[in-house]
Design an enzyme around this catalytic site. Structure first.
Site, short mmCIF file in Angstrom:
data_model
loop_
_atom_site.label_atom_id
_atom_site.label_comp_id
_atom_site.label_asym_id
_atom_site.label_seq_id
_atom_site.Cartn_x
_atom_site.Cartn_y
_atom_site.Cartn_z
N ASP A 194 0.60 8.64 -30.68
CA ASP A 194 1.68 8.27 -29.78
C ASP A 194 1.66 6.74 -29.66
O ASP A 194 0.65 6.10 -29.98
CB ASP A 194 1.44 8.95 -28.41
CG ASP A 194 2.39 8.43 -27.35
OD1 ASP A 194 3.61 8.44 -27.60
OD2 ASP A 194 1.91 8.01 -26.28
N ASP A 244 3.63 4.41 -26.88
CA ASP A 244 3.61 3.81 -25.53
C ASP A 244 2.54 4.45 -24.65
O ASP A 244 2.51 5.67 -24.48
CB ASP A 244 4.98 3.96 -24.88
CG ASP A 244 6.03 3.15 -25.61
OD1 ASP A 244 6.22 1.97 -25.26
OD2 ASP A 244 6.63 3.69 -26.57
N ASP A 271 -0.76 10.20 -24.37
CA ASP A 271 -1.05 9.98 -22.95
C ASP A 271 -0.14 10.73 -22.00
O ASP A 271 -0.35 10.68 -20.79
CB ASP A 271 -0.91 8.48 -22.61
CG ASP A 271 0.53 8.03 -22.61
OD1 ASP A 271 1.21 8.25 -23.63
OD2 ASP A 271 1.00 7.51 -21.58
MG LIG Z 1 3.05 7.76 -24.54
#
Ligand SMILES: [Mg+2]
Length: 255
Positions: free
Chosen positions: A24, A26, A203
């Site tokens: 991922d 960001d 996240d």
């Molecule tokens: Mg993310």
């Protein structure tokens, strides 16, 4: 190295060769900024991804909610295998592009409605990504419920072909049927990835789809930061992710 122990999750798996990396962007390899267009990777991130991509002979893909065009702009001139907009669009290890949804008139009208809502509320940032739309409220967290309401309203008028995806300080409208997990499965069927152990680091809520697939495939699922997760491993923040990837690279770049 900033690794934290939490209930139900260990630290990080022991380094080993033969991995395929799914990352991922960001909040995972880059820190969040106030607006998505304010995120700027520095040269060290560029060099890390570039070297890692070479070291795994192409078996590295970015798995993001951003559109592919936005990811390319972010990491230019690097053009990595990528899944954008939560798996709706994907560029494979050989550069072939796969699109799993097309915007129709109804979707365009819904996206415009969300954009109009954002224009009326200072602090909301609307992002039309072509096949999905995001409403960011990081600058105005007090508008979280209103933003979610606006996107849910737009989705309910579209019917079953679309769904709402919640995320960190963002709520999105996207076609249903594709997610980060399906994108990882598609990559793992390609020659560059097949036979490797998948490692997915993410996240946010949308990353849970990827954790589920990687767990099923016998790979390593790594959650960044706190919060309930199906991931089996845990790392503190994006800086710790970059450090860990750097360790892997230092050990296996030449193998
Ligand atoms: Mg993310």
């Amino acid at each position: 190295m900033g690794v934290q122990e939490e209930a139900g999750a260990g630290a990080l798996p022991a380094l080993a060769p033969g991995w395929a990396f799914f990352l991922d962007v960001d909040g995972t390899i880059l820190e969040y900024a106030a607006r998505p267009d304010a995120v700027r990777p520095d040269a060290s991130v560029f060099h890390l991804l570039s070297a890692l991509h070479r070291a795994v002979r192409g078996a590295l893909a970015l798995i993001s909610g951003r559109p592919v065009s936005g990811l390319d702009a972010l990491f230019a001139p690097l053009r990595l295998p990528v899944a954008g907009q939560h798996g709706i669009e994907r560029r494979d290890a050989r550069g072939g592009v796969h699109l799993h949804a097309f915007p129709d008139e109804a979707y365009r009208r819904a996206a415009m409605r969300i954009g109009s809502f954002a224009a009326l509320h200072a602090g909301l940032v609307f992002e039309d990504k072509g096949y999905s739309a995001a409403l960011h409220y990081r600058l105005a967290p007090q508008l979280a419920d209103a933003a979610r309401g606006a996107v849910h309203n737009a989705a309910s008028e579209l019917g079953p072909g679309f769904e709402v995806q919640d995320g960190k300080m963002v709520v999105e409208l996207k076609p249903s049927g594709r997610d980060k997990g399906s994108a990882i499965e598609e990559f793992m069927r390609e020659a560059e990835f097949a036979g490797r152990i998948p490692v997915f680091i993410g996240d946010d809520l949308t990353d849970e789809f990827g954790f589920g697939v990687v767990n099923r495939l016998g790979g390593h699922s790594v959650k960044v930061g706190a919060g309930a997760s199906a991931a089996r491993w845990r790392v503190a923040d994006a800086a710790a992710v970059r450090a860990w990837l750097g360790e892997w690279l230092a050990r296996y770049a030449a193998s």
